[in-house]
Write an enzyme that holds these catalytic residues in place. Structure first.
Site, PDB file in Angstrom:
ATOM      1  CG  LEU A 189       3.167   0.745 -10.518  1.00 37.22           C
ATOM      2  CD1 LEU A 189       3.255  -1.516 -10.158  1.00 37.22           C
ATOM      3  CD2 LEU A 189       1.210   0.381 -11.180  1.00 37.22           C
ATOM      4  CG  ASP A 190      -1.212   3.812  -5.506  1.00 40.53           C
ATOM      5  OD1 ASP A 190      -0.807   4.804  -6.277  1.00 40.53           O
ATOM      6  OD2 ASP A 190      -2.636   4.146  -5.854  1.00 40.53           O
ATOM      7  NE  ARG A 191       5.262   1.220   1.682  1.00 43.89           N
ATOM      8  CZ  ARG A 191       5.881   2.212   3.296  1.00 43.89           C
ATOM      9  NH1 ARG A 191       5.744   2.812   3.374  1.00 43.89           N
ATOM     10  NH2 ARG A 191       6.961   1.021   3.044  1.00 43.89           N
ATOM     11  CB  THR A 229       0.046  -1.240  -6.853  1.00 43.99           C
ATOM     12  OG1 THR A 229      -1.365  -0.370  -5.849  1.00 43.99           O
ATOM     13  CG2 THR A 229      -0.472  -2.070  -8.009  1.00 43.99           C
TER      14      THR A 229
END
Length: 241
Positions: free
Chosen positions: A53-55, A57
């Protein structure tokens, strides 16, 4: 301590906090807190990330507990037998449901991907969406209008391209609130002033996969954090969170 959402002999799912890196990265050498290391210390054993997951998110993040389990779970992702659903708050009103089928070129990091093929063709990318709620707020975010409209969406990525959801929402002119890379900075500032939240309004709500021990379908859901709930309350959606 991370919130553990699911645990068995092969894997663990946690509720990743927004703003926390999954693992160490050259992108932020000053950072000292990571999901992978925190979970390892919490469980007292090695863990293996099987997706990311992106930071900014938040939400469901799955880790394997052995290299063999990591390979088997990664195969489920590759074979598209894992289903992921996200919540997003976006600019403007969307009605009903639909599908975004728009190919995306790979996003390269300047240093890590310095030798990547910049001419590689765009790859197929498909995202399903469904509107859960709408609101019109009594504050301006653009000079032309006295009010601002937002939609709460359920997003279902059917492919796994980097930043796919954020880029797809930008493509249809409904960027995700709080997105400083692909979003609308005027909207971001207006929402922050109205709600006090600057976070990316993207949350990995649920993830479904087949349990390795017996093939049983497992669905793991993650609750939204305090900042998300604050925005939902400000927009009149608190009862649905």
């Amino acid at each position: 301590m991370l919130e553990i959402l699911y645990h068995d002999a092969d894997c663990t799912a946690v509720n990743k906090p927004a703003g926390m890196l999954v693992h160490r990265s050259w992108l932020d050498r000053r950072e000292t807190l990571f999901v992978m290391q925190t979970l390892r210390d919490q469980l007292g054993q090695h863990v293996y990330p099987v997706h990311r997951l992106d930071r900014p998110t938040s939400g469901v993040l799955l880790f394997a507990l052995s290299s063999e389990a990591a390979h088997a779970l990664s195969q489920q992702f590759a074979q598209k037998s894992v289903e992921k659903n996200y919540w997003a708050v976006v600019r403007g009103h969307l009605h009903g449901a639909g599908c975004i089928d728009y190919a995306l070129k790979e996003v390269h990091d300047k240093i890590a991907d310095a030798f990547a093929d910049a001419d590689k063709p765009a790859q197929s990318a498909v995202t399903g969406w469904r509107c859960l709620a709408q609101t019109e707020q009594p504050f301006a975010s653009a000079a032309r209008y006295a009010t601002s409209r937002y939609s709460w969406l359920e997003l279902t990525p059917r492919t796994g391209r980097k930043h796919q959801l954020r880029r797809h929402m930008k493509h249809i002119f409904h960027p995700i609130v709080g997105d400083t890379t692909y979003g609308d900075n005027a909207q971001n500032r207006a929402v922050a002033a109205h709600t006090g939240s600057t976070r990316l309004m993207l949350h990995a709500r649920s993830l479904s996969f087949n349990r390795l021990s017996d093939g049983l379908r497992i669905n793991v859901a993650a609750g939204a954090d305090e900042a998300w709930q604050g925005v939902a309350q400000a927009f009149g959606w608190a009862e649905a969170v």
